[in-house]
Design a protein around this motif. Structure first.
Motif, PDB file in Angstrom:
ATOM      1  N   CYS A   1      51.700  34.921  28.501  1.00  0.00           N
ATOM      2  CA  CYS A   1      52.971  35.644  28.705  1.00  0.00           C
ATOM      3  C   CYS A   1      54.206  34.782  28.441  1.00  0.00           C
ATOM      4  O   CYS A   1      55.329  35.255  28.642  1.00  0.00           O
TER       5      CYS A   1
ATOM      6  N   CYS B   1      55.281  38.053  35.536  1.00  0.00           N
ATOM      7  CA  CYS B   1      53.926  38.634  35.485  1.00  0.00           C
ATOM      8  C   CYS B   1      54.027  40.153  35.638  1.00  0.00           C
ATOM      9  O   CYS B   1      54.471  40.651  36.667  1.00  0.00           O
ATOM     10  N   GLN B   2      53.567  40.849  34.612  1.00  0.00           N
ATOM     11  CA  GLN B   2      53.651  42.310  34.645  1.00  0.00           C
ATOM     12  C   GLN B   2      52.643  42.898  35.629  1.00  0.00           C
ATOM     13  O   GLN B   2      52.855  43.971  36.168  1.00  0.00           O
ATOM     14  N   PHE B   3      51.543  42.177  35.877  1.00  0.00           N
ATOM     15  CA  PHE B   3      50.553  42.683  36.840  1.00  0.00           C
ATOM     16  C   PHE B   3      51.148  42.701  38.239  1.00  0.00           C
ATOM     17  O   PHE B   3      51.043  43.696  38.961  1.00  0.00           O
TER      18      PHE B   3
ATOM     19  N   CYS C   1      47.801  31.798  32.915  1.00  0.00           N
ATOM     20  CA  CYS C   1      47.969  32.846  31.893  1.00  0.00           C
ATOM     21  C   CYS C   1      49.452  33.197  31.717  1.00  0.00           C
ATOM     22  O   CYS C   1      49.848  33.700  30.675  1.00  0.00           O
ATOM     23  N   LYS C   2      50.251  32.917  32.723  1.00  0.00           N
ATOM     24  CA  LYS C   2      51.688  33.191  32.591  1.00  0.00           C
ATOM     25  C   LYS C   2      52.313  32.281  31.533  1.00  0.00           C
ATOM     26  O   LYS C   2      53.324  32.631  30.931  1.00  0.00           O
TER      27      LYS C   2
ATOM     28  N   ALA D   1      43.367  37.401  30.226  1.00  0.00           N
ATOM     29  CA  ALA D   1      43.874  36.665  31.396  1.00  0.00           C
ATOM     30  C   ALA D   1      42.735  36.365  32.365  1.00  0.00           C
ATOM     31  O   ALA D   1      41.893  37.224  32.621  1.00  0.00           O
TER      32      ALA D   1
ATOM     33  N   THR E   1      51.013  34.655  39.499  1.00  0.00           N
ATOM     34  CA  THR E   1      50.091  35.535  38.770  1.00  0.00           C
ATOM     35  C   THR E   1      48.894  35.834  39.689  1.00  0.00           C
ATOM     36  O   THR E   1      48.625  35.062  40.617  1.00  0.00           O
ATOM     37  N   PRO E   2      48.143  36.903  39.404  1.00  0.00           N
ATOM     38  CA  PRO E   2      46.968  37.197  40.234  1.00  0.00           C
ATOM     39  C   PRO E   2      45.837  36.213  39.993  1.00  0.00           C
ATOM     40  O   PRO E   2      44.859  36.200  40.741  1.00  0.00           O
TER      41      PRO E   2
ATOM     42  N   CYS F   1      48.516  44.310  33.714  1.00  0.00           N
ATOM     43  CA  CYS F   1      48.528  43.030  33.007  1.00  0.00           C
ATOM     44  C   CYS F   1      48.735  43.271  31.511  1.00  0.00           C
ATOM     45  O   CYS F   1      48.197  44.225  30.954  1.00  0.00           O
ATOM     46  N   ARG F   2      49.507  42.407  30.871  1.00  0.00           N
ATOM     47  CA  ARG F   2      49.707  42.542  29.416  1.00  0.00           C
ATOM     48  C   ARG F   2      48.438  42.200  28.627  1.00  0.00           C
ATOM     49  O   ARG F   2      48.263  42.660  27.511  1.00  0.00           O
TER      50      ARG F   2
END
Ligand code: SF4
Length: 215
Positions: A152, A157-159, A147-148, A171, A68-69, A165-166
């Protein structure tokens, strides 16, 4: 032009001591109201940022490192974190209790463990929002874990996948990803944490910790 009368507070740059203390107490009580087992007003100077904490994200490698970022190696550089934290004076430290303990051990189900830091993360988000609405424009909340997991639920991770990001407002990097020695910090307010073992009967209580830097 007529200025509309409103209860909204303007942003504050210099806050009188008395008002600051009253607001901090309001935020502390809000944390309890939202479900924290305990919450304390703390001086930001008590926070220790330690390279060893950050390294523990990759040595040995956490499953979420690079996923994740908000996790290392993408989380902010510790020099930036130190300089930023040095400009804060006060914050709210909070903890939630994870019960029943059996649900949160390495042997428990995956889904339940993904939610370990969910409650504390929700409180951190609400407190940060409240502080912002009260005029503290730099209020910054940090929770625990990735946050994943707690947002989520282990999905990709959508970002990192598409740049979206969702949960963009919820997040954030974990305290540990920012190098904060959480065990050191909680010990300063008299709280305890135990290593999570396979036998939950040996642990009085598992906790998840959050921090909202206010001013
Ligand atoms: S999409 Fe999910 S895993 Fe990726 S940054 Fe946002 S909350 Fe975290």
């Amino acid at each position: 032009m007529t200025v509309k009368k409103t209860d909204a507070r303007p942003f504050v740059i210099k806050v009188p001591e008395e008002r600051l203390m009253t607001d901090l107490e309001t935020f502390r009580e809000k944390a309890l109201e939202l479900g924290a087992a305990a919450a304390e007003i703390i001086r930001a100077s008590r926070i220790v940022v330690d390279e060893r904490v950050r390294l523990k994200c990759t040595v040995p490698r956490c499953l979420r490192a690079g996923e994740t970022p908000n996790c290392p190696p993408y989380a902010p550089e510790l020099d930036v974190v130190r300089k930023a934290f040095a400009k804060f004076s006060w914050g709210i430290l909070l903890k939630t209790h994870l019960e029943p303990m059996e649900n949160y051990t390495p042997k428990s189900g995956r889904e339940q463990n993904l939610l370990f830091h969910k409650k504390s993360g929700e409180i951190v988000y609400e407190l940060e929002r409240l502080a912002y609405k009260q005029g503290y424009h730099l209020a910054m909340g940090l929770g625990g874990g990735s946050c994943k997991d707690y947002l989520c639920r282990g999905l990709i991770c959508q970002f990192l996948d598409s740049g979206r990001c969702r949960f963009p407002l919820r997040a954030r990097p974990a305290m540990e990803a920012m190098g904060i020695d959480v065990v050191d910090l909680i010990s300063k307010v008299g709280w305890e944490a135990y290593p999570l073992l396979d036998d939950p009967g040996q642990i009085p209580c598992a906790i998840s910790v959050g921090l909202v830097l206010v001013y």
